[in-house]
Design a protein around this motif. Structure first.
Motif, PDB file in Angstrom:
ATOM      1  N   ILE A  39       0.862  -1.181   0.000  1.00 49.90           N
ATOM      2  CA  ILE A  39       0.000   0.000   0.000  1.00 49.90           C
ATOM      3  C   ILE A  39       0.895   1.227   0.000  1.00 49.90           C
ATOM      4  O   ILE A  39       1.830   1.316   0.796  1.00 49.90           O
ATOM      5  CB  ILE A  39      -0.930   0.022   1.234  1.00 49.90           C
ATOM      6  N   VAL A  40       0.634   2.175  -0.893  1.00 50.93           N
ATOM      7  CA  VAL A  40       1.387   3.430  -0.930  1.00 50.93           C
ATOM      8  C   VAL A  40       0.470   4.566  -0.506  1.00 50.93           C
ATOM      9  O   VAL A  40      -0.599   4.767  -1.088  1.00 50.93           O
ATOM     10  CB  VAL A  40       1.961   3.715  -2.335  1.00 50.93           C
ATOM     11  N   ALA A  41       0.882   5.286   0.539  1.00 53.56           N
ATOM     12  CA  ALA A  41       0.175   6.493   0.967  1.00 53.56           C
ATOM     13  C   ALA A  41       0.853   7.674   0.289  1.00 53.56           C
ATOM     14  O   ALA A  41       2.008   7.993   0.588  1.00 53.56           O
ATOM     15  CB  ALA A  41       0.225   6.619   2.482  1.00 53.56           C
ATOM     16  N   PHE A  42       0.148   8.313  -0.638  1.00 55.72           N
ATOM     17  CA  PHE A  42       0.699   9.363  -1.492  1.00 55.72           C
ATOM     18  C   PHE A  42       0.047  10.678  -1.100  1.00 55.72           C
ATOM     19  O   PHE A  42      -1.180  10.740  -0.911  1.00 55.72           O
ATOM     20  CB  PHE A  42       0.394   9.014  -2.947  1.00 55.72           C
ATOM     21  N   GLY A  43       0.838  11.742  -0.954  1.00 56.61           N
ATOM     22  CA  GLY A  43       0.227  13.018  -0.596  1.00 56.61           C
ATOM     23  C   GLY A  43       1.228  14.025  -0.092  1.00 56.61           C
ATOM     24  O   GLY A  43       2.420  13.957  -0.396  1.00 56.61           O
ATOM     25  N   SER A  44       0.728  14.959   0.715  1.00 56.48           N
ATOM     26  CA  SER A  44       1.565  16.047   1.216  1.00 56.48           C
ATOM     27  C   SER A  44       1.778  15.892   2.718  1.00 56.48           C
ATOM     28  O   SER A  44       2.004  14.797   3.218  1.00 56.48           O
ATOM     29  CB  SER A  44       0.923  17.393   0.865  1.00 56.48           C
ATOM     30  N   SER A  45       1.698  16.996   3.467  1.00 53.58           N
ATOM     31  CA  SER A  45       2.062  16.953   4.888  1.00 53.58           C
ATOM     32  C   SER A  45       1.110  16.100   5.713  1.00 53.58           C
ATOM     33  O   SER A  45       1.520  15.524   6.727  1.00 53.58           O
ATOM     34  CB  SER A  45       2.110  18.378   5.456  1.00 53.58           C
ATOM     35  N   SER A  46      -0.163  15.994   5.327  1.00 50.15           N
ATOM     36  CA  SER A  46      -1.089  15.141   6.069  1.00 50.15           C
ATOM     37  C   SER A  46      -0.691  13.677   5.976  1.00 50.15           C
ATOM     38  O   SER A  46      -0.954  12.898   6.887  1.00 50.15           O
ATOM     39  CB  SER A  46      -2.525  15.305   5.549  1.00 50.15           C
ATOM     40  N   THR A  47      -0.087  13.313   4.859  1.00 52.78           N
ATOM     41  CA  THR A  47       0.392  11.944   4.689  1.00 52.78           C
ATOM     42  C   THR A  47       1.753  11.770   5.352  1.00 52.78           C
ATOM     43  O   THR A  47       1.999  10.771   6.039  1.00 52.78           O
ATOM     44  CB  THR A  47       0.483  11.605   3.197  1.00 52.78           C
ATOM     45  N   GLN A  48       2.627  12.744   5.161  1.00 53.68           N
ATOM     46  CA  GLN A  48       3.938  12.691   5.799  1.00 53.68           C
ATOM     47  C   GLN A  48       3.801  12.616   7.309  1.00 53.68           C
ATOM     48  O   GLN A  48       4.605  11.970   7.987  1.00 53.68           O
ATOM     49  CB  GLN A  48       4.746  13.918   5.402  1.00 53.68           C
ATOM     50  N   GLY A  49       2.761  13.271   7.857  1.00 48.73           N
ATOM     51  CA  GLY A  49       2.481  13.178   9.286  1.00 48.73           C
ATOM     52  C   GLY A  49       2.793  14.427  10.072  1.00 48.73           C
ATOM     53  O   GLY A  49       2.978  14.358  11.288  1.00 48.73           O
ATOM     54  N   TYR A  50       2.810  15.589   9.410  1.00 40.39           N
ATOM     55  CA  TYR A  50       3.088  16.820  10.134  1.00 40.39           C
ATOM     56  C   TYR A  50       2.016  17.038  11.198  1.00 40.39           C
ATOM     57  O   TYR A  50       0.819  16.935  10.924  1.00 40.39           O
ATOM     58  CB  TYR A  50       3.116  18.019   9.181  1.00 40.39           C
ATOM     59  N   GLY A  51       2.442  17.365  12.404  1.00 43.02           N
ATOM     60  CA  GLY A  51       1.510  17.552  13.512  1.00 43.02           C
ATOM     61  C   GLY A  51       1.449  16.368  14.449  1.00 43.02           C
ATOM     62  O   GLY A  51       1.009  16.504  15.589  1.00 43.02           O
ATOM     63  N   SER A  52       1.884  15.196  13.983  1.00 43.95           N
ATOM     64  CA  SER A  52       1.916  14.025  14.857  1.00 43.95           C
ATOM     65  C   SER A  52       3.123  14.119  15.777  1.00 43.95           C
ATOM     66  O   SER A  52       4.080  14.831  15.498  1.00 43.95           O
ATOM     67  CB  SER A  52       1.984  12.739  14.022  1.00 43.95           C
ATOM     68  N   SER A  53       3.085  13.382  16.872  1.00 45.22           N
ATOM     69  CA  SER A  53       4.175  13.457  17.839  1.00 45.22           C
ATOM     70  C   SER A  53       5.313  12.499  17.519  1.00 45.22           C
ATOM     71  O   SER A  53       6.285  12.432  18.260  1.00 45.22           O
ATOM     72  CB  SER A  53       3.642  13.171  19.249  1.00 45.22           C
ATOM     73  N   GLY A  54       5.229  11.778  16.415  1.00 45.60           N
ATOM     74  CA  GLY A  54       6.296  10.866  16.024  1.00 45.60           C
ATOM     75  C   GLY A  54       5.856   9.992  14.867  1.00 45.60           C
ATOM     76  O   GLY A  54       4.663   9.935  14.528  1.00 45.60           O
ATOM     77  N   PRO A  55       6.796   9.299  14.227  1.00 45.72           N
ATOM     78  CA  PRO A  55       6.458   8.462  13.067  1.00 45.72           C
ATOM     79  C   PRO A  55       5.376   7.424  13.346  1.00 45.72           C
ATOM     80  O   PRO A  55       4.556   7.133  12.475  1.00 45.72           O
ATOM     81  CB  PRO A  55       7.794   7.789  12.716  1.00 45.72           C
TER      82      PRO A  55
END
Length: 382
Positions: free
Chosen positions: A174-190
């Motif tokens: 599965i590939v999650a493709f996108g911008s910062s919402s996909t990269q995880g900006y705002g989360s506290s860690g990977p």
């Protein structure tokens, strides 16, 4: 019987004083070390120190030795002291030997051989790490993730490739493709990004399956930048499912939604031609997006139309998040961080949970023979 005391000569008095002073100087460092160690252990003010900074000095513990090499992080109940030149009191024996006193600090003994007081500090640090991990798994305890009630039932998707492979026990990509919402900006860690939470959910459901969820999100991008790397970041990885989050940055930059839609339409066609399922993810319901409500609404409608034309999936993130706030009465700051745009740990977690639930439901339908792989209706966020 009587004894006569003779006066000791001045020379012998001076020699005795020198010997006593030498003895005192040789013993005093160990007394200082012991007192410092007791202060470090007994102090109620235990400051947190990054694991990467822990050194075998007074008041420090080499936590990385407790298991596999740990990454940098915060560990409570470890006191940080400025002393760096003395050997670790935790590693010093009660009766020092010449070998022990000559050993450099870097060659200190392992935690397994440390005295009971040192081991107790290590155990408390490890317990703290375990508590943090447990709190991550219990993210829905305070605010549960419930299926939205106000989202239209027309939102459904067909996931023939990924559902059939999971049902058959074959490897899945599965590939999650996108911008910062996909990269995880705002989360506290990977571990708190939605792709990683989705992967964890699917692996719990299918523990024997070989499931790979690749995070191909790049903050700040939208359709023009994403199309430039569509081949290398997505298609060349031969995914069974592509989850494509797109459109938010175009709206924030006041770009024409129709131009973005043309690029997304072309991208979906290329992904499907490579035998991959597609789920589009529209904009987030957040203060900064709502400031451009007209363009945001138009973008969401265009993405839904593309999904309908290609018989692809659509995750109506905007409506799902609005349902959280308007119908479930969840404050916006529970699922959007302080920048007014990006999702929080809870927001990413619930997003992943809802998407994962429907992938799992799709696999169940295939196993029961309710629908053939090409006719599976899988995503109904309601």
């Amino acid at each position: 019987m009587t004894f006569k005391c003779r006066r000791v000569s001045g020379t012998w008095e001076r020699l005795s004083a020198v010997a006593a002073m030498a003895l005192a100087l040789s013993v005093s460092p160990y007394i200082v070390h012991a007192e410092s160690a007791m202060e470090a252990v007994a102090s109620p003010h235990a400051d947190a120190s990054p694991i990467s900074e822990l050194r075998p000095t007074i008041g420090h513990i080499a936590v990385a030795q407790a298991g596999n090499q740990q990454g940098a992080g915060q560990v409570a109940a470890v006191r940080s002291t400025p002393t760096t030149t003395q050997p670790s009191a935790a590693m010093t024996q009660a009766t020092p030997t010449p070998a022990a006193t000559n050993a450099p600090p870097a060659a200190a003994q392992s935690i397994a051989a440390a005295p009971p007081q040192s081991r107790s500090i290590t155990e408390r640090a490890i317990d703290k790490v375990k508590q943090v991990a447990k709190s991550a798994s219990d993210i829905f305890n305070r605010v549960p993730c419930l299926p939205p009630k106000g989202v239209a039932k027309k939102n459904f998707i067909s996931l023939p490739h990924v559902a059939n492979k999971l049902a058959s026990g074959l490897p899945v990509v599965i590939v999650a493709f996108g911008s910062s919402s996909t990269q995880g900006y705002g989360s506290s860690g990977p571990d708190y990004t939605y792709p990683n939470r989705l992967a964890a959910q699917l692996r719990r459901q299918y523990p024997m399956a070989d499931i790979s969820v690749i995070n191909a999100g790049v903050g700040g991008e939208d359709a023009p930048e994403m199309m430039k790397r569509l081949e290398t970041a997505v298609i060349d990885r031969h995914p069974d499912l592509v989850i494509w989050q797109v459109g938010t940055n175009a709206v924030l930059r006041d770009l024409d939604p129709a131009e973005t839609a043309k690029l997304v339409d072309d991208g979906v066609a290329k992904i499907q031609a490579a035998a991959s399922d597609v789920v589009l993810v529209d904009l987030q319901y957040s203060p900064r997006v709502n400031e451009r409500s007209e363009n945001a609404s138009r973008m969401n409608k265009l993405l839904g139309h593309i999904a309908e034309l290609h018989h692809a999936g659509i995750f109506p993130r905007f409506e799902v998040m609005r349902d959280w706030h308007e119908r479930q009465a969840i404050p916006i700051n529970e699922f959007v961080i302080a920048d007014g745009l990006h999702m929080s740990d809870w927001g990413y977690a619930c997003f992943a949970q809802l998407l994962g639930d429907d992938i799992i439901r799709s696999v169940g339908q295939v196993k029961l023979g309710i629908n053939g792989p090409a006719d599976v209706l899988t995503y109904r966020p309601m």
